[in-house]
Design an enzyme around this catalytic site. Structure first.
Site, short mmCIF file in Angstrom:
data_model
loop_
_atom_site.label_atom_id
_atom_site.label_comp_id
_atom_site.label_asym_id
_atom_site.label_seq_id
_atom_site.Cartn_x
_atom_site.Cartn_y
_atom_site.Cartn_z
N ASP A 10 0.87 -1.17 0.00
CA ASP A 10 0.00 0.00 0.00
C ASP A 10 0.92 1.24 0.00
OD1 ASP A 10 -2.29 1.73 0.54
OD2 ASP A 10 -1.51 1.85 2.59
N ASP A 12 -0.26 5.15 0.82
CA ASP A 12 -0.55 6.19 1.82
C ASP A 12 -0.66 5.59 3.22
OD1 ASP A 12 -0.74 8.55 0.12
OD2 ASP A 12 -2.35 7.40 -0.82
#
Ligand code: XBP
Ligand code: MG
Length: 257
Positions: A10, A12
């Site tokens: 991922d 953010d």
């Protein structure tokens, strides 16, 4: 038993702490530039993170907090153009070096490359934001280190739907049992688990530390570095100071063994 072949990151909150001092600030700059009185404080932004995706988040803000705002007839276009401006502000912040990687991220990526692991990105954010972060915080050619960058509107349903992970795995030609996912939030964990990836590390940050992550295979407060050790907050494998490839292999073995 499947081998660990791919790490899916991922972006953010996981690679970097981007939300409060990055995305939020860029949204506010775009709002001001457009002459809007919208002001997303850190606390309000925490509530808005209930919805993933910048355009979706703005629509949610209007629906939930701004019944008073006179909607333009072409609301989707209006939001899309605000979002374009927000991306411009956000990538400019990254180009100025405003957002560093979280501790241990560069070390873990280097270790995975050395070991010949496939590397992927599975994120809700806009592709330009990913390449700008990698370019500025890792190396000018760092986007090329990744075998797939799955980002933004490439799938119709954003996290917590599994679509972005499914798309990334299809591109890499790997099965969920061959992957470890690295996330920072409840939505991200749900997305990975729904895609069938049972080996997920959640490295929490300010906005996600209080989320219920009891079903996460491993929860840490960072990936850890010499002098700044990772703290294990829950899960099925031990972490001694740093989350390394050996930690991820041990986690993977508990999920596939
Ligand atoms: C984070 C998000 C994104 C960003 C904003 O996703 O939800 O919406 O806050 O990005 P992830 P955009 O943790 O999966 O990377 O404005 O480009 O949508
Ligand atoms: Mg995240």
């Amino acid at each position: 038993m499947s081998q660990l072949r791919a790490l899916l990151f991922d972006v953010d909150g996981t690679l970097a702490d981007t939300e409060r001092d990055g995305h939020r600030v860029a949204f506010n700059r775009a709002f001001r530039e457009a002459g809007l009185d919208w002001d997303w404080t850190p606390a309000l932004y925490g509530e808005l993170l209930a919805v993933t995706g910048g355009k979706e988040r703005m629509l949610y803000y209007l629906e939930r907090f701004r019944p008073d705002f006179a909607r333009p007839a072409d609301l989707a276009d209006f939001v899309a153009s605000l979002h374009k401006a927000k991306t411009r502000h956000y990538t400019a912040m990254l180009d100025s070096g405003a957002i560093p990687l979280r501790p241990g991220v560069a070390r873990l990526i280097a270790e995975a490359r050395e070991a010949g692991c496939l590397l992927g990105i599975a994120t809700t954010t806009t592709p330009d934001n990913v390449t700008a972060l990698l370019r500025n915080s890792l190396a000018p050619d760092a986007a090329d280190w990744f075998d797939v960058i799955a980002a933004g509107d490439i799938v119709p349903r954003k996290k917590p739907a599994p679509d972005i992970y499914l798309w990334a795995m299809e591109q890499l030609r790997v099965s969920p049992a061959e992957c470890v996912a690295l996330e920072d939030s409840r939505h991200g964990l749900d997305s990975a688990l729904r895609a069938g990836i049972r080996a997920v590390v959640v490295t929490v940050n300010g906005y996600t530390a209080d989320q219920d992550l009891g079903d996460a295979p491993l929860v840490v407060d960072s990936f850890g570095e010499p002098g700044a050790p990772a703290r294990c907050l829950g899960g099925v494998v031990a972490v001694a100071g740093e989350v390394g490839l050996d930690t991820l292999r041990a986690l993977h073995a508990t999920a596939t063994g």
